[in-house]
Design an enzyme around this catalytic site. Structure first.
Site, PDB file in Angstrom:
ATOM      1  N   HIS A 198      88.234 -48.960  16.054  1.00 48.04           N
ATOM      2  CA  HIS A 198      87.225 -48.479  17.001  1.00 48.04           C
ATOM      3  C   HIS A 198      86.614 -47.169  16.547  1.00 48.04           C
ATOM      4  O   HIS A 198      85.430 -46.929  16.711  1.00 48.04           O
ATOM      5  CB  HIS A 198      87.867 -48.287  18.373  1.00 48.04           C
ATOM      6  CG  HIS A 198      88.221 -49.573  19.012  1.00 48.04           C
ATOM      7  ND1 HIS A 198      89.383 -49.770  19.706  1.00 48.04           N
ATOM      8  CD2 HIS A 198      87.571 -50.743  19.032  1.00 48.04           C
ATOM      9  CE1 HIS A 198      89.427 -51.010  20.130  1.00 48.04           C
ATOM     10  NE2 HIS A 198      88.343 -51.618  19.725  1.00 48.04           N
ATOM     11  N   GLU A 440      84.487 -70.287   3.738  1.00 49.29           N
ATOM     12  CA  GLU A 440      85.331 -69.154   3.331  1.00 49.29           C
ATOM     13  C   GLU A 440      86.682 -69.605   2.799  1.00 49.29           C
ATOM     14  O   GLU A 440      87.505 -68.792   2.392  1.00 49.29           O
ATOM     15  CB  GLU A 440      85.500 -68.162   4.487  1.00 49.29           C
ATOM     16  CG  GLU A 440      85.998 -68.757   5.790  1.00 49.29           C
ATOM     17  CD  GLU A 440      86.053 -67.750   6.945  1.00 49.29           C
ATOM     18  OE1 GLU A 440      85.950 -66.537   6.696  1.00 49.29           O
ATOM     19  OE2 GLU A 440      86.212 -68.199   8.095  1.00 49.29           O
ATOM     20  N   ASP A 464      86.810 -63.599   3.011  1.00 49.08           N
ATOM     21  CA  ASP A 464      87.932 -64.531   2.906  1.00 49.08           C
ATOM     22  C   ASP A 464      87.832 -65.428   1.681  1.00 49.08           C
ATOM     23  O   ASP A 464      88.849 -65.790   1.100  1.00 49.08           O
ATOM     24  CB  ASP A 464      88.023 -65.401   4.169  1.00 49.08           C
ATOM     25  CG  ASP A 464      88.770 -64.669   5.273  1.00 49.08           C
ATOM     26  OD1 ASP A 464      89.828 -64.081   4.972  1.00 49.08           O
ATOM     27  OD2 ASP A 464      88.291 -64.655   6.419  1.00 49.08           O
ATOM     28  N   CYS A 511      77.447 -64.016   5.328  1.00 43.26           N
ATOM     29  CA  CYS A 511      77.744 -62.959   6.305  1.00 43.26           C
ATOM     30  C   CYS A 511      78.948 -62.118   5.902  1.00 43.26           C
ATOM     31  O   CYS A 511      79.410 -61.282   6.672  1.00 43.26           O
ATOM     32  CB  CYS A 511      77.949 -63.540   7.694  1.00 43.26           C
ATOM     33  SG  CYS A 511      79.352 -64.657   7.799  1.00 43.26           S
TER      34      CYS A 511
HETATM   35  C1  PEP Z   1      84.374 -63.322   5.855  1.00 44.75           C
HETATM   36  O1  PEP Z   1      85.505 -63.809   5.757  1.00 44.75           O
HETATM   37  O2  PEP Z   1      83.651 -63.055   4.883  1.00 44.75           O
HETATM   38  C2  PEP Z   1      83.831 -63.011   7.191  1.00 44.75           C
HETATM   39  C3  PEP Z   1      82.580 -62.637   7.339  1.00 44.75           C
HETATM   40  O3  PEP Z   1      84.653 -63.111   8.261  1.00 44.75           O
HETATM   41  P1  PEP Z   1      85.788 -62.057   8.661  1.00 44.75           P
HETATM   42  O4  PEP Z   1      85.541 -60.805   7.852  1.00 44.75           O
HETATM   43  O5  PEP Z   1      85.603 -61.851  10.128  1.00 44.75           O
HETATM   44  O6  PEP Z   1      87.038 -62.772   8.297  1.00 44.75           O
HETATM   45 MG    MG Z   2      86.539 -64.657   7.435  1.00 46.65          MG
END
Ligand code: PEP
Ligand code: MG
Length: 589
Positions: A198, A440, A464, A511
């Protein structure tokens, strides 16, 4: 012998909030409660001892309430973080167990409380998931506030600091961070926490540079030391030499000028020199962060990580609570898209009793879609809230951690069931929303052609994908040097997904963190990624990068990259080809 104190030292932590600041360190010891002695309490005095504990909790709670009331306007959206802390004050794990310990062991309240908190802390150490670990930090912050009241140590009030300084702390709670006045506090360095904590989120909201997770920062940095904090790279330099100061002074000026320049056009679409429009979206974790996406010119939300709402309370949220949060985001962004990712938690370690039954390998365990498919009621509650919120704008749904076609089919079946149940109840909702998956897990890449038959879009999660493809624990600092987005194996995977997407008419987004780094944009564009999503602060820089690139040239460049055998050779090529064009972007140390 050289005076070691006079030597410049470069320290590395986690880049939690971008930007550079140079100034004097101000060490804050927010604990001050380490030394607690134990003494016995007579049976007849136990009631008073418990009362003393309850009074300390009440006073700590009142103190936090007044902090919430006095939170500066720009941080109001984050005040709900503090509201969740209020709930934690009476968390069974802390409150009831301390009272029990005082009664059973007939000891003083400080000792009982310290014992309970140490037990909780040692359970945290076994949690591998950074998100959960950082949520657990909230409990520690709350317990420190209570302990200070018990032992009568007053906290440093960060709001009272009246000189321009850089805060250096073992840890900073969100309540402390929310007292920061940006005309006084230039930046932050902490030993604990990380990007998803946070305090990290608040630092980004305040747009002050922050390096977190820097081990031994409070020992290595002395009060009043001149330090440089580079929140873009996670580097802190203590006792900098003249030349280093001059270099970073220059970088700081260039960074500010650059931010101002790129922000001017950030609300316009990003188009390459040869006419390709690439939507640049924001990633959010809290519904209130949607405002930051709008402010930085995001073309929508490419990743709404919905786990926070499940992890901050004492129980899973109700459909109506989820619906309200989603609706707010969807309405704020409309008609721009909002990609709501369904719950990505480590299953049985979430909220209720999340310390029990720890999995040996949480990253390979009952996580994300696996947890949801095993707990269809939890999943359907969320799906119903998403379908209802979809009425208010442009919603896409995205399933995380998909590793097989069956999982997507099963998730879609439950989505249909959720829609049917809403229809039966006469609720207003939308069924016709775009469905996508996170790519991922390596098996999803291998199966991309068949998965494409099931969905409307793919979103590559590099965080991931790198972890699972290269076998690199994303949270393990010992192997962080191997966590390379430019590893050729990763690039080949991305290329395969983009090719399949092109053939099958399925849009390919990204993302993961990689999408927010200007230097990588030529490669991502060249591979054919259709849309990028990142932390909101990176949106202006990425948009401005896209505007100086040609998609055609980037395509040729990507072909060349695919022949390179190592990440370092890819990096060399990137610098050779694009170093000049991107020289004004602040991207590396
Ligand atoms: C990722 O794994 O790249 C992703 C965007 O999800 P998180 O970081 O929430 O696992
Ligand atoms: Mg992820």
């Amino acid at each position: 012998m050289a005076n070691r104190d006079a030597e410049e030292t470069k320290l590395r932590g986690i880049a939690a909030s971008p930007g550079i600041c140079i100034g004097r360190a101000y060490l804050v010891d927010q604990e001050g409660v380490d030394v607690v002695s134990k003494y016995s309490v007579m049976e007849s005095n136990l009631r008073d001892e418990i009362k003393r504990f309850k009074t300390a909790v009440k006073n700590a709670k009142d103190e936090l309430r007044s902090i919430i009331e006095n939170t500066p306007e720009e941080l109001h959206p984050h005040a709900n973080i503090l509201e969740t802390h209020l709930v934690l004050f009476e968390d069974k794990m802390l409150y009831d167990r301390t009272i029990e310990t005082i009664e059973k062991e007939k000891v003083n309240a400080e000792w009982a409380f310290k014992k309970v908190v140490s037990g909780v802390k040692s359970m945290f150490q076994n949690i591998k998931n950074s998100y959960l670990r950082e949520r657990a930090e909230d409990i520690i912050h709350v317990s420190q506030r209570i302990m200070r009241k018990l032992v009568g140590v007053e906290a440093v009030n960060i709001g009272d600091i009246d000189k321009r300084v850089i805060l250096v702390a073992h840890d900073l709670s969100p309540a402390d961070a929310s007292q920061i006045k940006t005309d006084k506090i230039m930046g932050l360095v902490t030993e604990r926490g990380g990007r998803a904590s946070h305090t990290g989120i608040i630092a980004r909201a305040l747009e002050i540079p922050a390096v977190m997770g820097l081990d031994h920062a409070t020992k290595l940095i002395k009060n009043d030391d001149l330090i440089i904090v580079d929140g873009s790279t996670g580097i802190v330099i203590t006792r900098p030499a003249e030349q280093t100061l001059a270099d970073y002074g220059g970088r700081q000026i260039r960074y500010r000028e650059y931010q101002t320049a790129v922000s001017r056009d950030s609300h316009l679409l990003a188009e390459t020199t040869d006419g390709f429009i690439v939507p640049v979206m924001g990633n959010i974790e809290l519904s209130d962060e949607a405002a930051s996406v709008v402010e930085h010119g995001g073309d929508g939300i490419g990743l709404y990580r919905t786990e926070f709402q499940y992890l901050s309370g004492a129980r899973f949220p109700k459909e109506s609570e989820l619906f309200e949060k989603y609706k707010r985001v969807v309405e704020m962004m409309a008609p721009k898209p909002v990609t709501i990712r369904t719950l990505d938690i480590n299953g049985d370690k979430a909220v209720n009793g999340f310390f029990d039954d720890a999995e040996n390998n949480p990253a390979l365990g009952l996580r994300a879609i696996r947890y949801c498919l095993k707990n269809p009621d939890v999943f359907k509650t969320q799906l119903r809230a998403i379908l209802r919120a979809a009425v208010f704008g442009n919603v896409r749904i995205m399933f995380p951690m998909i590793s097989s076609c069956e999982e997507v089919r099963e998730a879609k079946r439950l989505l249909n069931e959720a829609a049917d149940s809403l229809a039966e109840e006469g609720e207003t909702f939308r069924r016709d929303i775009k469905i996508g998956i996170m790519v991922e897990v390596p098996s999803a890449v291998v199966m991309a052609d068949l998965l494409a038959e099931e969905v409307d879009f793919f979103s590559i999660g590099t965080n991931d994908l790198i972890q699972y493809l290269l076998a690199i624990d994303r949270d393990n600092t010992d192997v962080s040097h191997l966590f390379q987005p430019l590893n050729p194996a990763i690039i080949r995977m991305m290329k395969h997904v983009c090719d399949v997407g092109g053939e099958k008419g399925v849009q390919v987004f990204m993302c993961g963190e990689m999408a927010g780094e200007p230097l990588y944009i030529p490669l991502l564009l060249g591979l054919g990624i259709n849309e990028l999503s990142m932390n909101p602060q990176s949106i202006p820089a990425v948009k401005s990068t896209i505007r100086v690139l040609s998609a055609k040239d980037a395509g040729r460049f990507a072909e060349d990259v695919l022949r390179r055998p190592s990440a370092s050779e890819v990096m060399k090529l990137l610098r050779n080809e694009y170093g000049d064009i991107l020289s004004d972007k602040v991207y590396t140390e």
